[in-house]
Design an enzyme around this catalytic site. Structure first.
Site, mmCIF file in Angstrom:
data_model
loop_
_atom_site.group_PDB
_atom_site.id
_atom_site.type_symbol
_atom_site.label_atom_id
_atom_site.label_comp_id
_atom_site.label_asym_id
_atom_site.label_seq_id
_atom_site.Cartn_x
_atom_site.Cartn_y
_atom_site.Cartn_z
ATOM 1 C CE LYS A 1 -1.593 1.488 4.065
ATOM 2 N NZ LYS A 1 -1.310 2.891 4.427
ATOM 3 C CG ASN A 2 2.403 2.690 3.489
ATOM 4 O OD1 ASN A 2 1.233 2.992 3.225
ATOM 5 N ND2 ASN A 2 2.824 2.511 4.726
ATOM 6 C CB CYS B 1 -4.579 9.770 12.085
ATOM 7 S SG CYS B 1 -2.924 9.161 12.335
ATOM 8 N NE ARG C 1 1.201 10.271 10.596
ATOM 9 C CZ ARG C 1 0.614 9.241 9.975
ATOM 10 N NH1 ARG C 1 -0.440 8.694 10.503
ATOM 11 N NH2 ARG C 1 1.076 8.804 8.817
ATOM 12 C CG ASP D 1 3.905 1.364 9.504
ATOM 13 O OD1 ASP D 1 4.004 1.635 8.299
ATOM 14 O OD2 ASP D 1 3.636 2.220 10.367
ATOM 15 N NE ARG E 1 -6.998 4.382 5.916
ATOM 16 C CZ ARG E 1 -6.211 5.301 6.476
ATOM 17 N NH1 ARG E 1 -6.427 5.698 7.714
ATOM 18 N NH2 ARG E 1 -5.214 5.827 5.816
HETATM 19 C C1 EPZ Z 1 4.594 6.973 6.422
HETATM 20 O O1 EPZ Z 1 3.829 7.987 7.044
HETATM 21 C C2 EPZ Z 1 3.696 5.752 6.330
HETATM 22 N N1 EPZ Z 1 2.532 6.076 5.497
HETATM 23 C C3 EPZ Z 1 3.239 5.333 7.728
HETATM 24 O O2 EPZ Z 1 2.485 4.151 7.595
HETATM 25 C C4 EPZ Z 1 4.481 5.019 8.568
HETATM 26 O O3 EPZ Z 1 4.065 4.705 9.877
HETATM 27 C C5 EPZ Z 1 5.402 6.253 8.584
HETATM 28 O O4 EPZ Z 1 5.744 6.632 7.236
HETATM 29 C C6 EPZ Z 1 6.716 5.977 9.322
HETATM 30 O O5 EPZ Z 1 7.374 4.898 8.726
HETATM 31 C C7 EPZ Z 1 2.682 6.067 4.156
HETATM 32 O O6 EPZ Z 1 3.750 5.795 3.618
HETATM 33 C C8 EPZ Z 1 1.457 6.368 3.353
HETATM 34 P P1 EPZ Z 1 6.656 10.352 8.384
HETATM 35 P P2 EPZ Z 1 4.364 9.517 7.040
HETATM 36 O O7 EPZ Z 1 6.456 11.626 7.653
HETATM 37 O O8 EPZ Z 1 5.162 9.777 5.825
HETATM 38 C C9 EPZ Z 1 7.118 13.631 11.741
HETATM 39 C C10 EPZ Z 1 0.601 2.772 7.805
HETATM 40 O O9 EPZ Z 1 0.297 2.114 8.797
HETATM 41 N N2 EPZ Z 1 6.854 14.613 10.688
HETATM 42 O O10 EPZ Z 1 7.793 9.469 7.999
HETATM 43 O O11 EPZ Z 1 3.192 10.387 7.331
HETATM 44 C C11 EPZ Z 1 5.910 12.748 12.053
HETATM 45 O O12 EPZ Z 1 5.048 13.395 12.972
HETATM 46 C C12 EPZ Z 1 1.084 4.207 7.957
HETATM 47 O O13 EPZ Z 1 0.599 2.346 6.640
HETATM 48 C C13 EPZ Z 1 6.890 15.966 10.996
HETATM 49 O O14 EPZ Z 1 7.125 16.362 12.135
HETATM 50 O O15 EPZ Z 1 5.325 9.506 8.300
HETATM 51 C C14 EPZ Z 1 6.551 11.506 12.635
HETATM 52 O O16 EPZ Z 1 6.849 11.732 14.000
HETATM 53 C C15 EPZ Z 1 0.836 4.714 9.353
HETATM 54 N N3 EPZ Z 1 6.648 16.869 10.010
HETATM 55 C C16 EPZ Z 1 7.870 11.395 11.859
HETATM 56 O O17 EPZ Z 1 8.113 12.701 11.291
HETATM 57 C C17 EPZ Z 1 6.384 16.494 8.720
HETATM 58 O O18 EPZ Z 1 6.189 17.365 7.856
HETATM 59 C C18 EPZ Z 1 7.837 10.380 10.728
HETATM 60 O O19 EPZ Z 1 6.698 10.684 9.958
HETATM 61 C C19 EPZ Z 1 6.347 15.106 8.419
HETATM 62 C C20 EPZ Z 1 6.604 14.184 9.417
#
Ligand code: EPZ
Length: 421
Positions: A22-23, A116, A121, A307, A400
């Site tokens: 999915k990702n 969420c 996020r 995850d 999802r």
């Molecule tokens: C991706 O989310 C995945 N989703 C998530 O999978 C996964 O848990 C996550 O990466 C971490 O591996 C998809 O790929 C669609 P991040 P993403 O930006 O990109 C902070 C699932 O179960 N951050 O890597 O949204 C954030 O708060 C989902 O399939 C900021 O502060 O995660 C977090 O603490 C759940 N500012 C950390 O970085 C930003 O602008 C990592 O988040 C962006 C992120």
């Protein structure tokens, strides 16, 4: 609403085929906004999030032919540049259309994705990077309004935190920018790697794929000629089914997987006493004389994936001893703890650290609630070994990201049926 009824069982057996990731599919679908030709995709996972993003791409003016795991999509006549709240609120990953639309059309409006269950996020790092590429970004009434009338310019981007979709958004934006973009502290997840490879194969010069420094030579808004591609296997779905084997202490094989994407996860199964064998795209997990406790710290790839945290917590409730899990990425990714405790698990929380005293109490089936995608699968795993019946509610979270989960588990011997509230 649907819910799952699950009877505790002794053992699972057999094999299960892993679907496309999915990702990986989500950013790759968004990247078709950069294409000047029909894009042919195979091994697409048949899950709600994919259908949601396709619906958004349709609203934006793309045309596509979607048949289960196969898709042909054409975005040449895409003329809409606004991603509405009603779609974005159901799937935060809609933010992935921001980079490509802005790079191609010079303007884009995307509803700010809400938080969420697992955390606030934010997308501040996405926006800061696009501003560094020359975009003007305003937040108005819950929408991100981004403009770059003369297109985006290549820039050096340093991400304060490693962000998966942040890296993906900037790789797509940089592909059509004028000049060179260097992304420092980039994410290295296999899903980011496949996005870079597909864009490279579409004619964009990219160096450093799979490293934390990616260099992209933009085409200055020249659209790309995409080659057909197959979505990589879903490493989190693979890990989840291996956890089903672990928690029931069964021999179980997953097929169509990529073990190279699961090094940290397989290492943790081994630490818990489970032998795992890799044979090409098959991975088999074997029962153990007794399940050892485990210590986990979630971190970015190739470290242990956040995850998989909830699923391993469920397995840890069956271990002989005390496990400690430190969730470093998301501030609220322990929603499954209270649900597992309601089933009789012995888990205590202290900030980002969960302590699980395994087998202290047997798990007893009851009504539990799914709270987010991966927590939902943890509840299903716990239900497989709980006494009596467990009813897992709000499984729209599960749908999802997991395709036909109850059918795949039934084929392994689980007693699980989907019913309506
Ligand atoms: C991706 O989310 C995945 N989703 C998530 O999978 C996964 O848990 C996550 O990466 C971490 O591996 C998809 O790929 C669609 P991040 P993403 O930006 O990109 C902070 C699932 O179960 N951050 O890597 O949204 C954030 O708060 C989902 O399939 C900021 O502060 O995660 C977090 O603490 C759940 N500012 C950390 O970085 C930003 O602008 C990592 O988040 C962006 C992120």
């Amino acid at each position: 609403m649907d819910y799952l009824k699950i009877q505790g069982i002794d053992k699972l057996s057999g094999s299960v085929k892993i679907s496309g990731a999915k990702n990986a599919a989500l950013p790759l679908l968004a990247s078709t906004i950069l294409a000047k030709n029909d894009v042919n995709i195979t091994n697409l996972p048949n899950v709600v999030d994919i259908r949601t993003l396709l619906k958004l791409l349709g609203i934006l003016g793309s045309t596509y032919n979607h048949n289960d795991t196969k898709l042909t999509i054409n975005t040449v006549n895409m003329n809409e540049t606004k991603a509405n709240y009603d779609i974005v609120k159901t799937m935060r990953a809609s933010i992935l259309v921001l980079g490509p639309i802005l790079a191609r059309h010079g303007h884009c409006e995307v509803s700010l994705p809400g938080g969420c269950a697992i955390g606030q996020r934010p997308v501040d790092l996405h926006l800061k990077a696009l501003e560094a590429m020359g975009a003007k970004i305003e937040i108005k009434a819950g929408y991100i309004e981004a403009t770059a009338p003369n297109g985006l310019n290549g820039a050096t981007i340093v991400f304060d935190k490693i962000t998966v979709t942040g890296t993906e958004n900037i790789v797509m934006a940089a592909a059509l920018a004028k000049g060179t973009t260097t992304i420092i502290n980039a994410a290295k997840e296999p899903e980011v790697v496949q996005l870079c490879e597909v864009i490279r194969d579409a004619g964009v010069k990219i160096q450093g794929i799979g490293t934390n420094t990616i260099i992209i030579e933009g085409t200055n808004q020249e659209l790309l000629e995409f080659k057909p591609f197959e979505i990589i296997p879903d490493r989190i779905e693979a890990g989840t089914y291996l956890c089903a084997g672990a928690i029931t202490n069964s021999e179980l094989t997953i097929t169509n997987a990529n073990a190279k994407h699961l090094d940290s996860v397989l290492a943790k199964f081994n630490e818990m006493g489970f032998e795992t064998k890799v044979n090409n795209t098959n991975i088999t997990i074997y029962p153990t004389s007794h399940i050892k406790p485990v210590n986990l710290i979630t971190t970015e790839y190739p470290g242990f994936p956040t995850d998989m945290q909830a699923q391993f917590m469920a397995v840890a409730t069956m271990a002989n001893g005390v496990s400690v899990i430190d969730e470093k990425l998301f501030e609220n990714r322990f929603m499954h703890v209270s649900e597992l405790v309601r089933m009789g698990a012995n888990i205590s929380l202290n900030g980002t650290v969960a302590t699980i005293t395994g087998t202290a109490n047997e798990l007893i089936g009851t009504d539990v609630m799914a709270t987010d995608l991966r927590a939902s699968s943890a509840m299903v795993l716990a239900a497989l070994v709980a006494k009596e019946e467990t009813r897992v509610h709000r499984i729209y979270h599960l749908d999802r990201g997991y395709n036909n989960l109850e059918e795949k588990l039934r084929n392994l011997g689980a007693k699980i049926i989907r019913d309506k509230e």
